[in-house]
Write a protein that holds these residues in place. Structure first.
Motif, PDB file in Angstrom:
ATOM      1  N   PRO A 103       0.731  -1.097   0.006  1.00  0.00           N
ATOM      2  CA  PRO A 103      -0.067   0.059   0.219  1.00  0.00           C
ATOM      3  C   PRO A 103       0.967   1.268   0.257  1.00  0.00           C
ATOM      4  CG  PRO A 103      -0.115  -1.018   2.044  1.00  0.00           C
ATOM      5  CD  PRO A 103       0.896  -1.716   1.462  1.00  0.00           C
ATOM      6  N   TRP A 104       0.690   2.153  -1.039  1.00  0.00           N
ATOM      7  CA  TRP A 104       1.080   3.435  -1.135  1.00  0.00           C
ATOM      8  C   TRP A 104      -0.009   4.585  -0.565  1.00  0.00           C
ATOM      9  CZ3 TRP A 104       5.803   5.018  -4.275  1.00  0.00           C
ATOM     10  CH2 TRP A 104       6.682   4.004  -4.391  1.00  0.00           C
ATOM     11  N   LEU A 105       0.269   5.014   0.508  1.00  0.00           N
ATOM     12  CA  LEU A 105      -0.834   5.787   1.030  1.00  0.00           C
ATOM     13  C   LEU A 105      -0.854   7.317   0.957  1.00  0.00           C
ATOM     14  CD1 LEU A 105      -2.653   4.827   4.420  1.00  0.00           C
ATOM     15  CD2 LEU A 105      -2.165   7.112   3.879  1.00  0.00           C
ATOM     16  N   CYS A 106      -1.852   7.893   0.461  1.00  0.00           N
ATOM     17  CA  CYS A 106      -1.863   9.314   0.055  1.00  0.00           C
ATOM     18  C   CYS A 106      -2.734  10.000   1.063  1.00  0.00           C
ATOM     19  CB  CYS A 106      -2.229   9.689  -1.508  1.00  0.00           C
ATOM     20  SG  CYS A 106      -2.431  11.132  -1.771  1.00  0.00           S
ATOM     21  N   LEU A 107      -2.511  10.814   1.643  1.00  0.00           N
ATOM     22  CA  LEU A 107      -3.420  11.437   2.455  1.00  0.00           C
ATOM     23  C   LEU A 107      -4.453  12.448   1.939  1.00  0.00           C
ATOM     24  CD1 LEU A 107      -1.017  10.501   4.613  1.00  0.00           C
ATOM     25  CD2 LEU A 107      -1.465  12.167   6.273  1.00  0.00           C
ATOM     26  N   TYR A 108      -4.031  12.988   1.086  1.00  0.00           N
ATOM     27  CA  TYR A 108      -5.080  14.150   0.593  1.00  0.00           C
ATOM     28  C   TYR A 108      -4.919  14.068  -1.100  1.00  0.00           C
ATOM     29  CZ  TYR A 108      -7.442  18.663  -0.106  1.00  0.00           C
ATOM     30  OH  TYR A 108      -8.265  19.502  -0.379  1.00  0.00           O
ATOM     31  N   HIS A 109      -6.076  13.679  -1.501  1.00  0.00           N
ATOM     32  CA  HIS A 109      -6.331  13.753  -3.012  1.00  0.00           C
ATOM     33  C   HIS A 109      -7.528  14.797  -3.246  1.00  0.00           C
ATOM     34  CE1 HIS A 109      -5.268  11.651  -6.936  1.00  0.00           C
ATOM     35  NE2 HIS A 109      -6.334  12.686  -7.079  1.00  0.00           N
ATOM     36  N   TRP A 110      -7.554  16.003  -2.637  1.00  0.00           N
ATOM     37  CA  TRP A 110      -8.556  16.921  -3.201  1.00  0.00           C
ATOM     38  C   TRP A 110      -9.710  17.236  -2.305  1.00  0.00           C
ATOM     39  CZ3 TRP A 110      -8.192  16.717  -9.263  1.00  0.00           C
ATOM     40  CH2 TRP A 110      -6.956  16.764  -9.737  1.00  0.00           C
ATOM     41  N   ASP A 111     -10.211  16.294  -1.493  1.00  0.00           N
ATOM     42  CA  ASP A 111     -11.422  16.005  -1.039  1.00  0.00           C
ATOM     43  C   ASP A 111     -11.218  16.679   0.527  1.00  0.00           C
ATOM     44  OD1 ASP A 111      -9.714  14.033  -0.014  1.00  0.00           O
ATOM     45  OD2 ASP A 111     -11.450  12.540  -0.242  1.00  0.00           O
ATOM     46  N   LEU A 112     -11.201  18.001   0.550  1.00  0.00           N
ATOM     47  CA  LEU A 112     -11.188  18.765   1.786  1.00  0.00           C
ATOM     48  C   LEU A 112     -12.728  18.563   2.462  1.00  0.00           C
ATOM     49  CD1 LEU A 112      -9.405  20.844   3.781  1.00  0.00           C
ATOM     50  CD2 LEU A 112     -10.710  22.352   2.503  1.00  0.00           C
ATOM     51  N   PRO A 113     -12.736  18.128   3.606  1.00  0.00           N
ATOM     52  CA  PRO A 113     -13.969  18.186   4.267  1.00  0.00           C
ATOM     53  C   PRO A 113     -14.583  19.574   4.228  1.00  0.00           C
ATOM     54  CG  PRO A 113     -12.207  17.041   5.841  1.00  0.00           C
ATOM     55  CD  PRO A 113     -11.750  17.696   4.502  1.00  0.00           C
TER      56      PRO A 113
END
Length: 449
Positions: A119-129
């Protein structure tokens, strides 16, 4: 170095992978406690999405993740780069975590590891709460702190099983298109908002790197950047000036401060009002690698109607690749890989590369086959260009196709398809395309480290 079946000379430990993002494939946007994101809001704005669609179901990965892992195993990839949905883990962006969201990614990560896929885990891909955007989002300096708290949650929860971490995907895309050229959520067009967002995302990046490093032993951390050569659309002085500024905003305002410790000279003065003492040191934190997303060069034109005076130009007349049906520029891929290598001196992983096809051109035939020959030709050409960069000294260590699945393609909705796997969106049925089989065969013929 070892020769592969395509005649490429690559490292024996070269990583073959696929990429996706949470908002584009998961669906289940209102299930199990997930909160709304700025892209959920965008989908409900008139004209926000080209085809009027939304990602409420998308590829239904939230319910079909086991099936998707099985497809990755069938293709034979060694790694899967995916993102977490911040509003699934923290429905209001901060405060109490959502147990169901945390559990979902536990199951996904465990399933990948059981399948032998890293798994290569990305924390943020554009979906800001959305709750954070209501407080100013990335234009609010506090958002860097909210992100740091989110990164701490992620590191503590998943750092026992994940080593590869990506703080953000495509910093320049979501800031430029979200805050200057309003093609993406939250759809703002304002110079000050854009500058604030860029600087605060950089601060969040630096904080995220430090948090991941502190909490995850042996973490390997790299930011992912969408980089392309920016070329003027004409020989005019105006288009040349537009290309210089667009190049700085697209290719420089994140890589340079994060790795070299300074904003690009062409725009550095613009950031001075927002840069406090010590900020650049907080932003420039050691990274282990750099991720490159690349599709083709950008052509810039002067456009006084845009907040920065530049706009996108159509691709100038160029020879059409007969196997693909439109002009492609694989030599620009070679150029960008060499530029990254020479400027930043970090190992490079190509974390997105691929090509879209119209939905009508990628439908199963009577036998259920999807003959996406254009995508095979594109991948072959761009991998040859990658090989040319390696032959000239670029330290490239992996390649991830965008994308595993046909997905919701942001403002374009469900029009373009990028997947190695065809998704019938009404039913969720998956079928491996010709390109998926081609990629499988390439991986099988590649020497293993």
């Amino acid at each position: 170095m070892t020769a592969t079946a395509m005649g490429l000379t690559l490292r024996p430990d070269f990583v073959w992978g696929v990429s996706t993002s949470a908002f584009q494939i998961e669906g289940a946007v209102a299930e199990d406690g997930r909160g709304p994101s700025i892209w959920d809001t965008r989908c409900r704005e008139a004209g926000g999405i080209a085809d009027g669609s939304n990602a409420d179901i998308a590829a239904d990965h939230y319910h079909r993740w086991r099936e998707d892992i099985a497809l990755m195993r069938e293709i034979g990839v060694g790694a899967y780069r995916f993102s977490l949905a911040w509003p699934r883990l923290l429905p209001r962006g901060r405060g109490k975590a959502n147990p169901a969201g945390l559990d979902f990614y536990d199951r996904l990560i465990d399933g990948l590891l059981e399948a032998g896929i890293e798994p290569w885990l990305c924390l943020y891909h554009w979906d800001l709460p959305q709750a954070l955007d209501d407080l100013g989002g990335w234009t609010n300096r506090d958002c860097a702190g909210w992100y740091a708290d989110y990164a701490t949650l992620v590191a503590r929860r998943y750092g026992d099983r994940v080593r590869r971490f990506v703080p953000f995907n495509e910093y320049s895309v979501f800031t430029l298109f979200g805050y200057a050229i309003p093609w993406a959520a939250p759809g703002v067009a304002d110079r000050t908002a854009h500058l604030r967002a860029v600087h605060h995302v950089n601060l969040a990046h630096g904080a995220g790197v430090d948090i991941l490093r502190d909490h995850v032993k042996g973490a390997l951390i790299g930011g992912i950047h969408n980089r392309q050569a920016v070329r003027p659309a004409s020989a005019s002085a105006e288009d040349h000036a537009a290309a210089i500024r667009l190049d700085a905003h697209w290719n420089g305002v994140f890589c340079d401060p994060q790795i070299l410790g300074a904003y690009p000279e062409a725009v550095a003065e613009d950031f001075e009002p927002y840069c406090r003492p010590g900020d650049l040191a907080r932003i420039c934190r050691p990274q282990d690698w750099i991720g490159l997303n690349h599709y083709g060069p950008i052509f810039a034109r002067a456009d006084p109607t845009r907040v920065w005076g530049y706009g996108w130009a159509d691709t100038p007349p160029a020879p059409v690749d007969p196997a693909i049906g439109w002009p492609i520029f694989p030599e620009a891929f070679t150029e960008e890989l060499l530029t990254l290598h020479r400027r930043y001196r970090l190992p490079i992983y190509v974390t997105e590369n691929g090509c879209g096809g119209g939905a009508g051109s990628e439908q199963p035939d009577a036998a259920g086959e999807i003959a996406d020959t254009h995508r095979v030709a594109y991948l072959r050409a761009y991998l040859a260009a990658l090989g040319a960069a390696v032959d000239q000294g670029a330290d490239v260590r992996g390649y991830f196709v965008w994308s595993l699945l046909d997905a919701f393609e942001w403002g374009s909705g469900y029009g373009p398809r990028f997947g190695l796997v065809h998704v019938d969106f009404p039913t969720g049925t998956r079928r491996l395309k010709q390109s998926g089989r081609w990629y499988r065969d390439l991986i099988q013929r590649s020497p293993k480290g």
